[in-house]
Design a protein around this motif. Sequence first.
Motif, PDB file in Angstrom:
ATOM      1  N   ALA A  25       0.827  -1.201   0.000  1.00 25.49           N
ATOM      2  CA  ALA A  25       0.000   0.000   0.000  1.00 25.49           C
ATOM      3  C   ALA A  25       0.866   1.259   0.000  1.00 25.49           C
ATOM      4  CB  ALA A  25      -0.928  -0.009   1.213  1.00 25.49           C
ATOM      5  N   GLY A  26       1.968   1.249   0.743  1.00 32.87           N
ATOM      6  CA  GLY A  26       2.860   2.407   0.765  1.00 32.87           C
ATOM      7  C   GLY A  26       3.521   2.647  -0.581  1.00 32.87           C
ATOM      8  N   LEU A  27       3.924   1.575  -1.274  1.00 31.58           N
ATOM      9  CA  LEU A  27       4.519   1.732  -2.597  1.00 31.58           C
ATOM     10  C   LEU A  27       3.510   2.309  -3.590  1.00 31.58           C
ATOM     11  CD1 LEU A  27       6.570  -1.591  -2.919  1.00 31.58           C
ATOM     12  CD2 LEU A  27       7.462   0.711  -2.595  1.00 31.58           C
ATOM     13  N   MET A  28       2.259   1.855  -3.504  1.00 30.13           N
ATOM     14  CA  MET A  28       1.244   2.394  -4.409  1.00 30.13           C
ATOM     15  C   MET A  28       0.960   3.856  -4.115  1.00 30.13           C
ATOM     16  SD  MET A  28      -1.489  -0.715  -4.811  1.00 30.13           S
ATOM     17  CE  MET A  28      -0.963  -2.331  -5.376  1.00 30.13           C
ATOM     18  N   ALA A  29       0.975   4.236  -2.835  1.00 27.15           N
ATOM     19  CA  ALA A  29       0.765   5.645  -2.491  1.00 27.15           C
ATOM     20  C   ALA A  29       1.921   6.509  -3.003  1.00 27.15           C
ATOM     21  CB  ALA A  29       0.620   5.786  -0.978  1.00 27.15           C
ATOM     22  N   ASP A  30       3.162   6.021  -2.912  1.00 27.32           N
ATOM     23  CA  ASP A  30       4.304   6.771  -3.442  1.00 27.32           C
ATOM     24  C   ASP A  30       4.202   6.929  -4.952  1.00 27.32           C
ATOM     25  OD1 ASP A  30       5.309   6.964  -0.897  1.00 27.32           O
ATOM     26  OD2 ASP A  30       6.683   5.275  -1.109  1.00 27.32           O
ATOM     27  N   ALA A  31       3.841   5.844  -5.646  1.00 28.46           N
ATOM     28  CA  ALA A  31       3.699   5.915  -7.104  1.00 28.46           C
ATOM     29  C   ALA A  31       2.578   6.866  -7.502  1.00 28.46           C
ATOM     30  CB  ALA A  31       3.435   4.514  -7.664  1.00 28.46           C
ATOM     31  N   TYR A  32       1.479   6.831  -6.770  1.00 27.18           N
ATOM     32  CA  TYR A  32       0.352   7.724  -7.065  1.00 27.18           C
ATOM     33  C   TYR A  32       0.769   9.182  -6.886  1.00 27.18           C
ATOM     34  CZ  TYR A  32      -4.568   9.113  -7.426  1.00 27.18           C
ATOM     35  OH  TYR A  32      -5.755   9.660  -7.841  1.00 27.18           O
ATOM     36  N   GLN A  34       9.557   6.659 -17.470  1.00 29.09           N
ATOM     37  CA  GLN A  34      10.269   5.840 -16.489  1.00 29.09           C
ATOM     38  C   GLN A  34       9.433   5.626 -15.238  1.00 29.09           C
ATOM     39  OE1 GLN A  34      14.012   7.541 -15.322  1.00 29.09           O
ATOM     40  NE2 GLN A  34      14.634   5.751 -14.124  1.00 29.09           N
ATOM     41  N   ASP A  35       8.789   6.696 -14.752  1.00 24.78           N
ATOM     42  CA  ASP A  35       7.942   6.559 -13.567  1.00 24.78           C
ATOM     43  C   ASP A  35       6.688   5.746 -13.860  1.00 24.78           C
ATOM     44  OD1 ASP A  35       9.718   7.988 -12.024  1.00 24.78           O
ATOM     45  OD2 ASP A  35       8.723   9.914 -12.341  1.00 24.78           O
ATOM     46  N   LEU A  36       6.159   5.837 -15.071  1.00 20.92           N
ATOM     47  CA  LEU A  36       5.011   5.020 -15.439  1.00 20.92           C
ATOM     48  C   LEU A  36       5.363   3.538 -15.434  1.00 20.92           C
ATOM     49  CD1 LEU A  36       3.220   6.923 -18.340  1.00 20.92           C
ATOM     50  CD2 LEU A  36       2.220   6.248 -16.160  1.00 20.92           C
ATOM     51  N   GLU A  37       6.545   3.207 -15.906  1.00 19.67           N
ATOM     52  CA  GLU A  37       6.967   1.807 -15.919  1.00 19.67           C
ATOM     53  C   GLU A  37       7.094   1.260 -14.494  1.00 19.67           C
ATOM     54  OE1 GLU A  37      10.692  -0.924 -17.585  1.00 19.67           O
ATOM     55  OE2 GLU A  37      10.630   1.250 -17.933  1.00 19.67           O
ATOM     56  N   LYS A  38       7.675   2.056 -13.591  1.00 19.74           N
ATOM     57  CA  LYS A  38       7.777   1.606 -12.204  1.00 19.74           C
ATOM     58  C   LYS A  38       6.404   1.486 -11.563  1.00 19.74           C
ATOM     59  CE  LYS A  38      10.735   4.818 -10.959  1.00 19.74           C
ATOM     60  NZ  LYS A  38      11.665   5.599 -10.108  1.00 19.74           N
ATOM     61  N   ALA A  39       5.491   2.410 -11.876  1.00 20.20           N
ATOM     62  CA  ALA A  39       4.147   2.353 -11.296  1.00 20.20           C
ATOM     63  C   ALA A  39       3.401   1.110 -11.779  1.00 20.20           C
ATOM     64  CB  ALA A  39       3.373   3.614 -11.647  1.00 20.20           C
ATOM     65  N   ARG A  40       3.553   0.763 -13.058  1.00 14.55           N
ATOM     66  CA  ARG A  40       2.899  -0.457 -13.565  1.00 14.55           C
ATOM     67  C   ARG A  40       3.460  -1.691 -12.864  1.00 14.55           C
ATOM     68  NH1 ARG A  40       4.582   1.348 -18.593  1.00 14.55           N
ATOM     69  NH2 ARG A  40       3.204   2.887 -19.539  1.00 14.55           N
ATOM     70  N   LYS A  41       4.753  -1.710 -12.646  1.00  9.09           N
ATOM     71  CA  LYS A  41       5.358  -2.865 -11.992  1.00  9.09           C
ATOM     72  C   LYS A  41       4.861  -3.000 -10.561  1.00  9.09           C
ATOM     73  CE  LYS A  41       9.828  -5.128 -11.473  1.00  9.09           C
ATOM     74  NZ  LYS A  41      11.289  -5.028 -11.723  1.00  9.09           N
ATOM     75  N   ILE A  42       4.727  -1.868  -9.851  1.00 12.35           N
ATOM     76  CA  ILE A  42       4.230  -1.903  -8.475  1.00 12.35           C
ATOM     77  C   ILE A  42       2.773  -2.348  -8.449  1.00 12.35           C
ATOM     78  CG2 ILE A  42       3.620  -0.422  -6.516  1.00 12.35           C
ATOM     79  CD1 ILE A  42       6.162   1.146  -7.044  1.00 12.35           C
ATOM     80  N   TYR A  66      11.021  -2.618  -4.194  1.00 14.96           N
ATOM     81  CA  TYR A  66      10.814  -2.414  -2.763  1.00 14.96           C
ATOM     82  C   TYR A  66      10.821  -0.941  -2.387  1.00 14.96           C
ATOM     83  CZ  TYR A  66      11.698  -7.412  -2.471  1.00 14.96           C
ATOM     84  OH  TYR A  66      11.635  -8.779  -2.638  1.00 14.96           O
ATOM     85  N   SER A  67      11.152  -0.078  -3.335  1.00 16.47           N
ATOM     86  CA  SER A  67      11.125   1.356  -3.088  1.00 16.47           C
ATOM     87  C   SER A  67      10.933   2.061  -4.418  1.00 16.47           C
ATOM     88  CB  SER A  67      12.418   1.829  -2.411  1.00 16.47           C
ATOM     89  OG  SER A  67      12.434   3.241  -2.283  1.00 16.47           O
ATOM     90  N   PHE A  68       9.991   2.993  -4.462  1.00 17.14           N
ATOM     91  CA  PHE A  68       9.755   3.727  -5.707  1.00 17.14           C
ATOM     92  C   PHE A  68      10.893   4.693  -6.000  1.00 17.14           C
ATOM     93  CE2 PHE A  68       7.942   6.986  -8.430  1.00 17.14           C
ATOM     94  CZ  PHE A  68       7.228   6.240  -9.348  1.00 17.14           C
ATOM     95  N   TYR A  69      11.443   5.300  -4.958  1.00 15.94           N
ATOM     96  CA  TYR A  69      12.497   6.307  -5.151  1.00 15.94           C
ATOM     97  C   TYR A  69      13.884   5.675  -5.258  1.00 15.94           C
ATOM     98  CZ  TYR A  69       8.672   9.237  -3.543  1.00 15.94           C
ATOM     99  OH  TYR A  69       7.453   9.857  -3.410  1.00 15.94           O
ATOM    100  N   GLU A  70      14.072   4.469  -4.726  1.00 14.67           N
ATOM    101  CA  GLU A  70      15.336   3.747  -4.828  1.00 14.67           C
ATOM    102  C   GLU A  70      15.051   2.368  -5.433  1.00 14.67           C
ATOM    103  OE1 GLU A  70      18.251   5.009  -4.136  1.00 14.67           O
ATOM    104  OE2 GLU A  70      17.538   6.882  -3.246  1.00 14.67           O
ATOM    105  N   PRO A  71      14.810   2.313  -6.754  1.00 17.78           N
ATOM    106  CA  PRO A  71      14.379   1.038  -7.363  1.00 17.78           C
ATOM    107  C   PRO A  71      15.448  -0.043  -7.360  1.00 17.78           C
ATOM    108  CG  PRO A  71      14.790   2.700  -9.047  1.00 17.78           C
ATOM    109  CD  PRO A  71      14.864   3.413  -7.731  1.00 17.78           C
ATOM    110  N   HIS A  72      16.707   0.314  -7.105  1.00 12.50           N
ATOM    111  CA  HIS A  72      17.770  -0.687  -7.085  1.00 12.50           C
ATOM    112  C   HIS A  72      17.802  -1.483  -5.785  1.00 12.50           C
ATOM    113  CE1 HIS A  72      19.431   2.876  -5.080  1.00 12.50           C
ATOM    114  NE2 HIS A  72      20.115   2.017  -4.358  1.00 12.50           N
TER     115      HIS A  72
END
Length: 369
Positions: free
Chosen positions: A88-95, A167-175, A187-193
């Motif tokens: 839920a936290g990852l989805m809120a960050d992506a949103y 790039q952010d859209l791709e991470k949001a789809r993955k999350i 495991y982190s939207f801002y630190e994807p590595h």
Amino acid sequence: DEEVLETWSENAAWQYFSGRIHFVMERPFDSSSLTHWRKRLGEDTLKLLLGMTVETAVDTKALSKKDLETVVVDTTAQRQNIKRPGTAGLMADAYGVLQAHAKRLGIPLRRNLLQKMKQNEADYADFINRKKTNEADILLKEARMLLGELIEDIEWSPLANLPDVAQDLEKARKIQTQTRKSKDKLYSFYEPHTAAIVKNGTCVFGSKASFVTTARNPFVIAVKVYTDNRYDGHTLDEALHAAAEITGVIPKVAACDLGYRGAEITLQTQIHCFNRKRPVADELLPLKRRRPSIEPIIGHLKSDHSLGLNRLSGKQGCTINALLAAIGFNLRKLQRHLVRFLRLIFAQLSTSFPSSSFVLYTRPIHSCA
């Protein structure tokens, strides 16, 4: 960086060794300058500095050239400075990031439910703590639906092809689509590595750092950082190559734990994997006893040299933080070697001169109550 500058403005000794003549209370520069300085140095320059500390140790007889031929290798987890990941936290960050893109670029949205996503994040954590999994799953399903709606709104816009937005859209789809059993999870939207690394039964979210130290009179001679949770044996070859590159000496013998069993290397180095309870030949017994010497070194790197929590961002930040920790550890060992050398000189002077003409002053050691 903020703490370093705050200490500098209050510490007269730091200012004196920085070249200041008069004591000043204000900070010398902004903390962001240290970030730019680290980026200008880069990984290659820091490897050169690490090699210079080892070279200085050899020149000052703190370390012999032969000691570089017998090494100990081990890995540890370097924790990233992120909040503990939750779906839920990852989805809120992506949103929040996608909604900021839409507001900046003027992309029309059907509705803005950022506050609803943040409330879902808090309620989801509360339900999980109270073990109400059914209610938590309902909130998670709702958050996934709202994030999918926002992704569709932005994808309809021609501005979605911009590099940062794509790039952010791709991470949001993955999350949005990843599940508990998915591979290569974010495991982190801002630190994807950031990777999930299990060490000693504890899950750490960060990167894996491989260290190479000398078996006798331990100095850190090589560091290699990986942003994936790979098997320890697959890191051995690169770690030994890094040690040979930094010191100019190819290790002849390497001591490891059982996590390196089956490792394949390209160097002519003898690999010995020891187990505490398994007996070994008499000629390997001294090497087996020196194998655990790397454990307290990793502990000092984490407690005294900021390896325990990496506050630098990006893959480059993980490598720079580990290299700076190794350089600081070697410099502290060289400092102690210099202190022992000066004590030896003062002891010789005290015996060579009469007590009336030469007095050796030592600082008293006060015991802690």
